[in-house]
Design an enzyme around this catalytic site. Structure first.
Site, short mmCIF file in Angstrom:
data_model
loop_
_atom_site.label_atom_id
_atom_site.label_comp_id
_atom_site.label_asym_id
_atom_site.label_seq_id
_atom_site.Cartn_x
_atom_site.Cartn_y
_atom_site.Cartn_z
N LEU A 1 -43.06 1.00 -5.28
CA LEU A 1 -42.56 -0.31 -4.91
C LEU A 1 -43.75 -1.25 -4.81
CD1 LEU A 1 -40.05 0.60 -2.01
CD2 LEU A 1 -39.49 0.06 -4.39
N ASP A 2 -43.55 -2.53 -5.16
CA ASP A 2 -44.60 -3.53 -4.95
C ASP A 2 -45.05 -3.49 -3.50
OD1 ASP A 2 -44.31 -4.30 -7.55
OD2 ASP A 2 -43.19 -6.13 -7.11
N MET A 3 -46.30 -3.85 -3.27
CA MET A 3 -46.82 -3.85 -1.91
C MET A 3 -45.93 -4.67 -0.97
SD MET A 3 -50.57 -5.05 -0.49
CE MET A 3 -50.27 -6.79 -0.76
#
Length: 557
Positions: free
Chosen positions: A404-406
């Protein structure tokens, strides 16, 4: 110093303290003085009558926005004001009242490259003529027709052989139960000879057609080789011309050091400056300030107008300087200047914990907080993976299966054994994993649901941003459904069929997608307290007992 480039503030700014350090240009929140300067410039853009540019703010046809920059400066009299610049050209011009000039005016000082540019234009014309010549088009059509005729003839021959083979099989069956005779042996010999003859005829037919196709192909290749040779010459001449052009782009810093673009990029991974390098607003502003003994105080760049078709730019939103074009240039120009801290070097996961939703001997499912890396980054190593590796030091894993994106929160599954990793990897590859995200969009959607199929590619000029590209982009598919309208915003469920980088963020923000960025999206929309994107549901088959497992954690926004 030209009086029309230094613009005094139109409002009282005496109560606003100056920043202690200059803006870190690749990740920043605009200083109040830069915000006032930008607002003053935006007012000028909407009220001036000296030039016309189709920004597309009011749905103008063929409208296109433009990146602008403001640099708050202090002059020798200690007066504060600002400089303004635009990236590239504005209203098809390099020079406009009130804006700093380009670092190098390639259109008024053309004597050193005009002859070579004309030669390249002639090569372009030759390529165009050859590409569109009657001879080439006729050869392409003849080759296509020949290939179609060959396929038809060979298919007809193969079908006839199948029918003939069936007849021979029937003839053999009729006499196979009889006592062997000389006539029977003769019949079998004739049938065998027929089979050999038909195979030879097919081989000859293929050879004849291949010879015809090869002859046409060679003739076409000769023409195409001429085109390829011209393209190679154009590429070489263009590279020499670009090198010569960039050798005239000199950039100053506070020490008066002047270096051209070729020297600036010489130590980069790609030593060839990208097209348009040096034409962005930030380098133009700083160069002008150093050239005229102005002290830089704060910098900000904003987009004005409609978004490009590929990239996503929001009207009036501030953006950091681009990485590929500006980072090497600004590294030289800002040499020795105290800069604000780079926020990207600060670990946003400090003090946060990951929640384990489920764990057994094969897998662990976690609820990742927002602003928490899934895997170690270039500068920050703390991540969900490293935390789990510390928690399970004696196991085979953890193994990373997806990310997942940060800034995205939600469910992640990690394998703890090689066997589990292999099984779950196969499920991800074959798209047996079901994922549901929930997002809050910065606007009200009219429709109830649908599908988005916009191909995505990395924006090489401005990483980590992604862009829509129908030529080089990878297929990206997202199904969506509206959940509710909440105070001018729309809650949606998102079901990604593919897993491209920033897929959901781009598909939401792009005008040909949902047309509204996700709330808090600092790359494709407007920064807020957090990115309102959450991986809410995750379903897969357990790698050991193969039972369907579904996990769901609601969003906290």
């Amino acid at each position: 110093m030209p009086a029309d480039c230094f613009t005094p503030f139109a409002t009282d700014i005496t109560a606003i303290p100056l920043p202690e350090r200059f803006t870190y240009p690749f990740c920043y929140q605009p200083h109040p003085l830069a915000l006032i300067a930008a607002k003053q410039l935006q007012t000028h853009l909407t009220t001036q009558n000296d030039w016309v540019h189709p920004f597309g703010i009011e749905q103008q046809s063929n409208g296109h926005g433009k990146m602008f920059g403001v640099l708050v400066v202090k002059n020798a009299q200690q007066q504060l004001g600002y400089l303004a610049a635009f990236s590239g050209q504005l209203a098809e011009q390099d020079h406009l009242p009130g804006f700093v000039p380009p670092v190098f005016d390639r259109f008024t000082q053309t004597e050193f490259f005009s002859a070579e540019a004309n030669h390249i234009a002639e090569i372009n014309q030759q390529i165009k003529q050859l590409m569109n010549s009657e001879q080439r088009n006729a050869l392409i059509e003849a080759l296509q027709t020949c290939q179609e005729q060959a396929n038809q003839a060979i298919s007809a021959q193969q079908k006839a052989m199948i029918d003939s083979r069936a007849q021979r099989k029937q003839q053999r069956a009729m006499v196979s139960n009889q006592v062997a005779t000389a006539e029977q042996q003769e019949l079998f010999s004739q049938l065998a000879q027929q089979s050999v003859q038909e195979k030879w005829q097919l081989k000859q037919l293929k050879l004849e057609w291949q010879q015809k196709i090869t002859a046409l192909d060679e003739e076409l290749n000769q023409l195409n080789q001429s085109i390829t040779t011209l393209k190679q010459e154009r590429k070489q001449r263009s590279a020499r011309l670009q090198y010569q052009l960039f050798s005239h782009y000199f950039f100053l810093n506070q020490y008066g050091e002047k270096i051209n673009l070729n020297a600036i990029f010489a130590e980069c991974a790609n030593p060839v400056p990208p097209a348009g390098a040096g034409e962005c607003a930030a380098p133009k502003l700083l160069h002008y300030a150093f050239q005229h003994q102005l002290t830089p105080i704060a910098l900000a760049e904003f987009w004005w107008g409609s978004s490009p078709k590929s990239e996503i730019r929001q009207h009036g939103k501030f953006y950091p300087a681009c990485q590929s074009k500006c980072q090497p240039i600004l590294a030289h120009m800002l040499k020795g200047m105290p800069l604000e801290d780079n926020p990207l070097l600060v670990n946003p996961a400090e003090g946060k914990q990951i929640e384990i939703v489920y764990q057994d001997e094969a897998i662990v499912v976690i609820n990742k907080p927002a602003e928490f890396l899934s895997v170690p980054g270039v500068n920050i190593k703390d991540s969900a993976f490293t935390r789990l590796a510390e928690q399970f030091p004696d196991g085979e894993g953890p193994f990373v299966l997806h990310r997942l994106d940060m800034s995205t929160s939600g469910l992640l599954v990690f394998a703890l054994t090689r066997r589990a990793n292999k099984s779950l990897q196969k499920q991800f590859i074959t798209r047996q994993i079901d994922k549901q995200y929930v997002a809050l969009l910065a606007g009200e959607l009219e429709h109830d649901g649908g599908d988005i199929t916009l191909p995505l590619a990395a924006d090489r000029d401005d990483r980590p941003r992604q862009k829509v590209c129908f030529e080089t982009g990878k297929s990206a598919q997202t199904r969506w459904e509206k959940v509710a309208i909440e105070q001018g915003q729309t809650r949606v469920n998102l079901y990604p069929h593919t897993g491209r980088t920033h897929q959901l963020r781009v598909h939401c923000a792009h005008p040909d997608g949902l047309g509204f960025p996700i709330v808090g999206d600092d790359l494709y929309g407007q920064a807020a307290e957090r990115l309102c994107l959450h991986a809410q549901k995750l379903s897969f088959y357990h790698p050991y007992h193969h039972q369907k497992m579904t996990f769901e954690v609601p969003a906290d926004f």
